[in-house]
Write a protein that holds these residues in place. Structure first.
Motif, PDB file in Angstrom:
ATOM      1  N   UNK A 287       5.590   5.031 -11.114  1.00  0.00           N
ATOM      2  CA  UNK A 287       4.587   3.976 -10.967  1.00  0.00           C
ATOM      3  C   UNK A 287       5.190   2.604 -10.723  1.00  0.00           C
ATOM      4  N   UNK A 288       6.504   2.455 -10.816  1.00  0.00           N
ATOM      5  CA  UNK A 288       7.130   1.164 -10.518  1.00  0.00           C
ATOM      6  C   UNK A 288       7.157   0.855  -9.029  1.00  0.00           C
ATOM      7  N   UNK A 289       7.186   1.885  -8.198  1.00  0.00           N
ATOM      8  CA  UNK A 289       7.291   1.657  -6.762  1.00  0.00           C
ATOM      9  C   UNK A 289       6.116   0.834  -6.260  1.00  0.00           C
ATOM     10  N   UNK A 290       6.408  -0.060  -5.296  1.00  0.00           N
ATOM     11  CA  UNK A 290       5.352  -0.933  -4.778  1.00  0.00           C
ATOM     12  C   UNK A 290       4.249  -0.127  -4.101  1.00  0.00           C
ATOM     13  N   UNK A 291       4.625   0.934  -3.394  1.00  0.00           N
ATOM     14  CA  UNK A 291       3.654   1.757  -2.683  1.00  0.00           C
ATOM     15  C   UNK A 291       3.207   2.900  -3.582  1.00  0.00           C
ATOM     16  N   UNK A 292       1.900   2.995  -3.797  1.00  0.00           N
ATOM     17  CA  UNK A 292       1.376   4.025  -4.680  1.00  0.00           C
ATOM     18  C   UNK A 292       0.327   4.870  -3.961  1.00  0.00           C
ATOM     19  N   UNK A 293       0.364   6.192  -4.184  1.00  0.00           N
ATOM     20  CA  UNK A 293      -0.695   7.037  -3.633  1.00  0.00           C
ATOM     21  C   UNK A 293      -2.008   6.753  -4.346  1.00  0.00           C
ATOM     22  N   UNK A 294      -3.092   7.093  -3.711  1.00  0.00           N
ATOM     23  CA  UNK A 294      -4.402   6.941  -4.336  1.00  0.00           C
ATOM     24  C   UNK A 294      -5.047   8.318  -4.485  1.00  0.00           C
ATOM     25  N   UNK A 295      -6.091   8.369  -5.284  1.00  0.00           N
ATOM     26  CA  UNK A 295      -6.795   9.633  -5.459  1.00  0.00           C
ATOM     27  C   UNK A 295      -7.395  10.094  -4.132  1.00  0.00           C
TER      28      UNK A 295
END
Length: 306
Positions: A287-295
């Motif tokens: 979760x630290x990464x700037x890019x996060x997947x979404x539901x």
């Protein structure tokens, strides 16, 4: 990551020498991966997107790969951080004047279009993840067990203002444990010494650890988290400039050092790029990464698209 032994009989697109060159140098140039029709479709769609996007309410978020605190602040806003499942437009630094307004036409002001092109747009979706040649390359490399696609974008490298990209490696920005990023970079136009062709430090993926990562800060925005001491900058003379024609695919190991100079020409240098990482349980993307997947849009599993 190290290669398995190359069995010529099991390769379907790459040659054994190409696979070896990728693992030896940390990158591989594959001319004519896209045919002219595919390039033309991607170029037309890019121009359509640039012509049609609405400036009304656009935050004029600028993008730079600068790594100082001041330079990274502008990429920490919501427009940037929530772009992984959308098509959004980021401006060249020199395209926005001191008055906060564009100083040139919008289609000559955009640094890049990202970051959900590979799922949000049908034309780009045909290149990734639905291109059978792409799957063949991924299988031949054996770099991942279960590759997932993320961060797709068109990089425009605008005439006269297309910004310099300093020495970096991609796993800094798409960090997994262990590091597993690989870039798929498609030239949509000729890449020359004057419009910002890529340069690489061959073999640097074997000697350059991932020393920092680009993260979402607990206080908001983005910044760099130091993992270990950094190496000194490399002498420019050690770099290899890789000019190429439209349709070329360049595979980029996530740890190899590469860069590009400012576009000093009157020509654009459009390129389409996306990345792959290893999926869990083989590598952890946190979760630290700037890019996060979404539901609504998790990262796309390449081999699920059969």
């Amino acid at each position: 990551m190290s290669p398995v032994s190359v069995d010529d009989s099991k390769l379907t697109y790459l040659t054994p020498s190409q696979v070896s060159k990728f693992y030896d140098d940390g990158y591989l140039v594959i001319p004519q991966f896209l045919d002219q029709d595919e390039v033309d479709k991607l170029m037309k769609r890019t121009q359509d997107l640039l012509d049609s996007f609405d400036l009304e309410g656009h935050p004029l978020t600028k993008f730079t790969t600068g790594e100082s605190e001041d330079e990274s602040k502008h990429v920490g806003d919501d427009y940037f951080l929530n772009s992984g499942d959308k098509i959004r437009f980021f401006m060249e630094e020199d395209a926005v004047g001191k008055d906060g307004k564009l100083n040139r036409p919008k289609n000559r002001a955009v640094n890049k279009i990202g970051h959900g092109l590979y799922e949000c747009d049908a034309v780009f979706r045909e290149v990734s993840p639905h291109n059978p040649k792409l799957k063949a390359v991924a299988r031949d490399l054996k770099f991942h067990k279960d590759p997932a696609i993320l961060q797709s974008m068109v990089i425009c490298k605008q005439p006269e203002i297309g910004g310099k990209v300093p020495e970096h490696n991609d796993s800094t920005f798409l960090y997994t444990d262990p590091p597993s990023a690989i870039g798929f970079w498609f030239a949509l136009e000729a890449c020359t010494p004057t419009n910002g062709a890529l340069s690489f430090l061959p073999g640097s993926h074997k000697t350059t650890p991932i020393s920092k990562r680009f993260v979402r800060l607990p206080t908001g925005g983005t910044g760099f988290e130091q993992l270990q001491e950094e190496n000194a900058p490399t002498d420019d003379a050690e770099y290899v400039l890789e000019t190429c024609d439209a349709g070329t695919l360049v595979l980029i190991h996530g740890s190899v050092l590469h860069k590009s100079e400012k576009n000093l020409s009157q020509a654009t240098r459009y390129a389409y790029t996306f990345h792959m990482i290893e999926s869990e349980p083989y590598a952890k993307y946190d979760e630290k990464n700037w890019l996060q997947p979404t539901q609504e849009m998790p990262f796309t599993k390449l081999f699920a698209q059969e």
